[in-house]
Motif scaffolding. Structure first.
Motif, PDB file in Angstrom:
ATOM      1  N   HIS A 137       0.848  -1.187   0.000  1.00 59.98           N
ATOM      2  CA  HIS A 137       0.000   0.000   0.000  1.00 59.98           C
ATOM      3  C   HIS A 137       0.882   1.234   0.000  1.00 59.98           C
ATOM      4  N   GLY A 138       0.271   2.405   0.014  1.00 62.27           N
ATOM      5  CA  GLY A 138       1.000   3.662   0.055  1.00 62.27           C
ATOM      6  C   GLY A 138       1.640   3.893   1.411  1.00 62.27           C
ATOM      7  N   GLY A 139       2.352   5.011   1.516  1.00 64.35           N
ATOM      8  CA  GLY A 139       3.093   5.313   2.730  1.00 64.35           C
ATOM      9  C   GLY A 139       2.237   5.470   3.963  1.00 64.35           C
ATOM     10  N   VAL A 140       1.130   6.193   3.848  1.00 66.47           N
ATOM     11  CA  VAL A 140       0.271   6.421   5.014  1.00 66.47           C
ATOM     12  C   VAL A 140      -0.337   5.108   5.489  1.00 66.47           C
ATOM     13  N   ARG A 141      -0.819   4.311   4.560  1.00 60.26           N
ATOM     14  CA  ARG A 141      -1.438   3.029   4.934  1.00 60.26           C
ATOM     15  C   ARG A 141      -0.416   2.085   5.553  1.00 60.26           C
ATOM     16  N   THR A 142       0.803   2.091   5.032  1.00 62.55           N
ATOM     17  CA  THR A 142       1.862   1.262   5.602  1.00 62.55           C
ATOM     18  C   THR A 142       2.201   1.736   7.013  1.00 62.55           C
ATOM     19  N   ALA A 143       2.292   3.051   7.211  1.00 64.15           N
ATOM     20  CA  ALA A 143       2.573   3.586   8.547  1.00 64.15           C
ATOM     21  C   ALA A 143       1.454   3.233   9.524  1.00 64.15           C
ATOM     22  N   LEU A 144       0.224   3.325   9.077  1.00 65.43           N
ATOM     23  CA  LEU A 144      -0.898   2.951   9.944  1.00 65.43           C
ATOM     24  C   LEU A 144      -0.862   1.472  10.291  1.00 65.43           C
ATOM     25  N   LYS A 145      -0.396   0.656   9.360  1.00 59.73           N
ATOM     26  CA  LYS A 145      -0.260  -0.774   9.628  1.00 59.73           C
ATOM     27  C   LYS A 145       0.796  -1.015  10.708  1.00 59.73           C
ATOM     28  N   VAL A 146       1.894  -0.247  10.648  1.00 58.39           N
ATOM     29  CA  VAL A 146       2.938  -0.342  11.672  1.00 58.39           C
ATOM     30  C   VAL A 146       2.349   0.005  13.035  1.00 58.39           C
ATOM     31  N   LEU A 147       1.594   1.096  13.092  1.00 54.23           N
ATOM     32  CA  LEU A 147       0.988   1.514  14.356  1.00 54.23           C
ATOM     33  C   LEU A 147      -0.031   0.489  14.854  1.00 54.23           C
ATOM     34  N   THR A 148      -0.803  -0.090  13.933  1.00 57.35           N
ATOM     35  CA  THR A 148      -1.778  -1.117  14.304  1.00 57.35           C
ATOM     36  C   THR A 148      -1.096  -2.358  14.875  1.00 57.35           C
ATOM     37  N   CYS A 149       0.102  -2.635  14.384  1.00 57.98           N
ATOM     38  CA  CYS A 149       0.866  -3.782  14.887  1.00 57.98           C
ATOM     39  C   CYS A 149       1.468  -3.523  16.263  1.00 57.98           C
ATOM     40  N   GLY A 150       1.356  -2.278  16.745  1.00 52.93           N
ATOM     41  CA  GLY A 150       1.822  -1.972  18.097  1.00 52.93           C
ATOM     42  C   GLY A 150       3.216  -1.398  18.172  1.00 52.93           C
ATOM     43  N   PHE A 151       3.711  -0.819  17.090  1.00 57.07           N
ATOM     44  CA  PHE A 151       5.048  -0.230  17.076  1.00 57.07           C
ATOM     45  C   PHE A 151       4.955   1.271  16.846  1.00 57.07           C
ATOM     46  N   TYR A 152       6.006   1.998  17.300  1.00 54.66           N
ATOM     47  CA  TYR A 152       6.016   3.447  17.136  1.00 54.66           C
ATOM     48  C   TYR A 152       7.445   3.964  17.114  1.00 54.66           C
ATOM     49  N   TRP A 153       7.672   4.964  16.282  1.00 54.53           N
ATOM     50  CA  TRP A 153       8.852   5.808  16.340  1.00 54.53           C
ATOM     51  C   TRP A 153       8.472   7.157  15.754  1.00 54.53           C
ATOM     52  N   LEU A 154       9.270   8.157  16.027  1.00 51.79           N
ATOM     53  CA  LEU A 154       8.915   9.540  15.684  1.00 51.79           C
ATOM     54  C   LEU A 154       8.658   9.762  14.203  1.00 51.79           C
ATOM     55  N   THR A 155       9.418   9.123  13.343  1.00 51.55           N
ATOM     56  CA  THR A 155       9.350   9.399  11.905  1.00 51.55           C
ATOM     57  C   THR A 155       8.683   8.271  11.126  1.00 51.55           C
ATOM     58  N   VAL A 156       7.756   7.568  11.732  1.00 51.71           N
ATOM     59  CA  VAL A 156       7.156   6.401  11.085  1.00 51.71           C
ATOM     60  C   VAL A 156       6.469   6.771   9.766  1.00 51.71           C
ATOM     61  N   PHE A 157       5.761   7.891   9.703  1.00 53.54           N
ATOM     62  CA  PHE A 157       5.057   8.260   8.473  1.00 53.54           C
ATOM     63  C   PHE A 157       6.039   8.678   7.375  1.00 53.54           C
ATOM     64  N   LYS A 158       7.065   9.429   7.729  1.00 57.41           N
ATOM     65  CA  LYS A 158       8.072   9.838   6.751  1.00 57.41           C
ATOM     66  C   LYS A 158       8.829   8.619   6.229  1.00 57.41           C
ATOM     67  N   ASP A 159       9.238   7.738   7.138  1.00 58.47           N
ATOM     68  CA  ASP A 159       9.990   6.547   6.740  1.00 58.47           C
ATOM     69  C   ASP A 159       9.150   5.625   5.859  1.00 58.47           C
ATOM     70  N   ALA A 160       7.885   5.489   6.163  1.00 60.25           N
ATOM     71  CA  ALA A 160       7.005   4.647   5.339  1.00 60.25           C
ATOM     72  C   ALA A 160       6.854   5.252   3.949  1.00 60.25           C
ATOM     73  N   GLY A 161       6.700   6.557   3.858  1.00 59.94           N
ATOM     74  CA  GLY A 161       6.622   7.220   2.570  1.00 59.94           C
ATOM     75  C   GLY A 161       7.883   7.045   1.747  1.00 59.94           C
ATOM     76  N   ASP A 162       9.039   7.165   2.403  1.00 60.65           N
ATOM     77  CA  ASP A 162      10.313   6.970   1.714  1.00 60.65           C
ATOM     78  C   ASP A 162      10.457   5.533   1.214  1.00 60.65           C
ATOM     79  N   LEU A 163      10.034   4.555   2.006  1.00 62.03           N
ATOM     80  CA  LEU A 163      10.138   3.156   1.608  1.00 62.03           C
ATOM     81  C   LEU A 163       9.262   2.880   0.391  1.00 62.03           C
ATOM     82  N   VAL A 164       8.064   3.405   0.381  1.00 62.09           N
ATOM     83  CA  VAL A 164       7.132   3.170  -0.717  1.00 62.09           C
ATOM     84  C   VAL A 164       7.647   3.804  -2.012  1.00 62.09           C
ATOM     85  N   LYS A 165       8.299   4.957  -1.900  1.00 61.84           N
ATOM     86  CA  LYS A 165       8.829   5.625  -3.085  1.00 61.84           C
ATOM     87  C   LYS A 165       9.973   4.854  -3.732  1.00 61.84           C
ATOM     88  N   ARG A 166      10.716   4.060  -2.948  1.00 66.87           N
ATOM     89  CA  ARG A 166      11.862   3.311  -3.491  1.00 66.87           C
ATOM     90  C   ARG A 166      11.431   2.132  -4.274  1.00 66.87           C
TER      91      ARG A 166
END
Length: 108
Positions: free
Chosen positions: A79-108
């Motif tokens: 999925h896109g960056g936001v949806r991937t970041a939300l999946k990370v949060l749903t799995c019970g994990f967190y870090w400050l730049t989760v949305f930015k990092d997910a967006g960067d991963l999806v772009k690669r």
């Protein structure tokens, strides 16, 4: 990076009650205020969110593997960056730049 986790000051403050001496007055107040949203349960630090969710704070070394697992999972990934970041949060994990990092991963 200096080798310390992004949440080191909060964790140290919660465990010892000691604020680093090099912090300014405003930084000390911010650390005390921010620490109210976290709790320490050896050996992990957890962040408490306003929605009632509790998520484990993740070290930098673990972040990429968690993002890749959530993005490439066989049960509905890529999925896109936001949806991937939300999946990370749903799995019970967190870090400050989760949305930015997910967006960067999806772009690669």
């Amino acid at each position: 990076m200096n080798g310390m986790p992004w949440f080191a000051d909060v964790a140290n403050y919660l465990v010892t009650g000691i604020i680093p001496y090099e912090l300014s007055s405003n930084q000390r107040k911010k650390l005390k205020r921010d620490s109210l949203d976290f709790y320490w349960d050896e050996p992990y630090l957890f962040k408490i969110f306003t929605d009632g969710g509790i998520r484990r704070c993740i070290l930098e070394e673990e972040q990429l593997s968690i993002l890749e697992a959530c993005h490439s999972s066989p049960y509905g990934g890529h999925h896109g960056g936001v949806r991937t970041a939300l999946k990370v949060l749903t799995c019970g994990f967190y870090w400050l730049t989760v949305f930015k990092d997910a967006g960067d991963l999806v772009k690669r």
